[in-house]
Design an enzyme around this catalytic site. Sequence first.
Site, mmCIF file in Angstrom:
data_model
loop_
_atom_site.group_PDB
_atom_site.id
_atom_site.type_symbol
_atom_site.label_atom_id
_atom_site.label_comp_id
_atom_site.label_asym_id
_atom_site.label_seq_id
_atom_site.Cartn_x
_atom_site.Cartn_y
_atom_site.Cartn_z
ATOM 1 N N ASN A 186 0.915 -1.160 0.000
ATOM 2 C CA ASN A 186 0.000 0.000 0.000
ATOM 3 C C ASN A 186 0.946 1.200 0.000
ATOM 4 O O ASN A 186 1.642 1.449 0.995
ATOM 5 C CB ASN A 186 -0.845 -0.071 1.268
ATOM 6 N N CYS A 216 -5.572 6.467 8.078
ATOM 7 C CA CYS A 216 -4.891 5.602 7.147
ATOM 8 C C CYS A 216 -3.867 4.792 7.929
ATOM 9 O O CYS A 216 -2.874 5.343 8.405
ATOM 10 C CB CYS A 216 -4.202 6.508 6.127
ATOM 11 N N ASN A 273 -1.888 1.917 7.198
ATOM 12 C CA ASN A 273 -0.576 1.670 6.596
ATOM 13 C C ASN A 273 0.169 2.983 6.416
ATOM 14 O O ASN A 273 1.389 3.055 6.555
ATOM 15 C CB ASN A 273 -0.732 0.987 5.233
ATOM 16 N N ASN A 327 -12.445 6.007 9.707
ATOM 17 C CA ASN A 327 -12.971 5.916 8.338
ATOM 18 C C ASN A 327 -13.911 4.697 8.250
ATOM 19 O O ASN A 327 -13.845 3.788 9.069
ATOM 20 C CB ASN A 327 -11.829 5.858 7.306
ATOM 21 N N HIS A 362 -15.842 1.243 7.173
ATOM 22 C CA HIS A 362 -15.544 -0.084 6.635
ATOM 23 C C HIS A 362 -16.786 -0.952 6.652
ATOM 24 O O HIS A 362 -17.536 -0.945 7.622
ATOM 25 C CB HIS A 362 -14.431 -0.761 7.447
ATOM 26 N N GLU A 419 -10.702 -0.263 -1.619
ATOM 27 C CA GLU A 419 -10.633 0.967 -0.838
ATOM 28 C C GLU A 419 -11.424 2.099 -1.465
ATOM 29 O O GLU A 419 -11.348 2.335 -2.671
ATOM 30 C CB GLU A 419 -9.179 1.430 -0.708
ATOM 31 N N CYS A 429 -4.623 -2.712 3.571
ATOM 32 C CA CYS A 429 -5.321 -1.585 4.193
ATOM 33 C C CYS A 429 -5.281 -1.801 5.698
ATOM 34 O O CYS A 429 -5.864 -2.762 6.207
ATOM 35 C CB CYS A 429 -6.767 -1.522 3.698
ATOM 36 N N GLY A 483 -8.531 -1.236 7.487
ATOM 37 C CA GLY A 483 -9.413 -2.337 7.089
ATOM 38 C C GLY A 483 -9.104 -3.614 7.852
ATOM 39 O O GLY A 483 -10.018 -4.354 8.248
HETATM 40 O O1 ZDP Z 1 -10.910 5.647 4.034
HETATM 41 C C1 ZDP Z 1 -10.381 5.744 2.913
HETATM 42 O O2 ZDP Z 1 -10.819 6.524 2.056
HETATM 43 C C2 ZDP Z 1 -9.136 4.885 2.643
HETATM 44 N N1 ZDP Z 1 -8.928 4.752 1.231
HETATM 45 C C3 ZDP Z 1 -7.977 5.575 3.311
HETATM 46 C C4 ZDP Z 1 -6.701 4.805 3.222
HETATM 47 C C5 ZDP Z 1 -6.684 3.633 4.181
HETATM 48 C C6 ZDP Z 1 -5.379 2.883 4.140
HETATM 49 N N2 ZDP Z 1 -5.300 1.966 3.060
HETATM 50 C C7 ZDP Z 1 -5.118 2.142 5.432
HETATM 51 O O3 ZDP Z 1 -4.129 1.407 5.453
HETATM 52 O O4 ZDP Z 1 -5.801 2.314 6.430
HETATM 53 C C8 ZDP Z 1 -4.255 3.787 3.974
#
Ligand code: ZDP
Length: 284
Positions: A13, A75, A77, A166, A168, A217, A226, A229
């Site tokens: 990532n 985020c 990662n 965020n 999920h 994503e 992710c 995630g």
């Molecule tokens: O919530 C979003 O819009 C994700 N695309 C943000 C990025 C998440 C990420 N891949 C993670 O590791 O948590 C960087």
Amino acid sequence: MGLPFSKYHGLGNDFILLDNRHQSSPVLTPAQAIDLCDRNFGIGADGVIFALPGSQGADYTMRIFNSDGSEPEMCGNGIRCMAKYLEDLAMTANSPVPQSFTIHTLAGPIVPTLQPNGQITVDMGEPHLLAKEIPTTLTVDNNQVIDQVLTVADQGYQVTCVSMGNPHCITFVDDADSVPLTQIGPLFEHHTVFPERTNTEFIQVVRPDYLKMLVWERGAGATLACGTGACASVVAAVLNGKSDRKATVELPGGLLQIEWSVVDNHIYMTGPAVLVFSGEVCVS
Ligand code: ZDP
């Protein structure tokens, strides 16, 4: 005229890291971030991360633009990559290298700690489960979405929704390899029950302490890993009685160790972050 950058990845990532410590607003616009993330016309990345000055008592602030220019709250990662980047910046400047710092994000304060073995453990804070916190309109009586039906392309999926700051949406499957990710991923992402769109994970429970995960994503599509995630998926697996609170999550790009602590209800994520290259990029 060239903008200095470093590119890092956490299990594939990948992110462009920018030293933004001299000003509190990002040095790039979302449109410029889209251009730099382009894998043919730019550097290529899943997102751009800005290492900004601290605020609200934190040592630093992280902001991130997805490769489509949208701005997620968090985020996982990416924050490991930012911790490694801050360590590398301190070493280059011959400054003391802190082992742990507090990073302010739109999902609250997040605390990465650099381990002696090179891995990074991140206190990701607490998961949020109320429908309005995800957010989703897929409401149920107790206002959590656990094992509820979501209809996507005329097919019913049993989903569980978790916010790590965020959104999920997690579905358990028998065989992760047979999920038509690029077909159904966008339909989950843009489903009308998710007003802020959603990240989507498909989880195969291999053992109670080992999950296999595929991710679509929000704003970036199919990625190799992710972090948020993986955390959300362990929470969903525990809530559905499918896994232990401590589990390894296998992603296409590698392994993350996740623990949902009974002591403080926080999620702890451990994994790598790797410098790929540094340079200067032309920005127009
Ligand atoms: O919530 C979003 O819009 C994700 N695309 C943000 C990025 C998440 C990420 N891949 C993670 O590791 O948590 C960087």
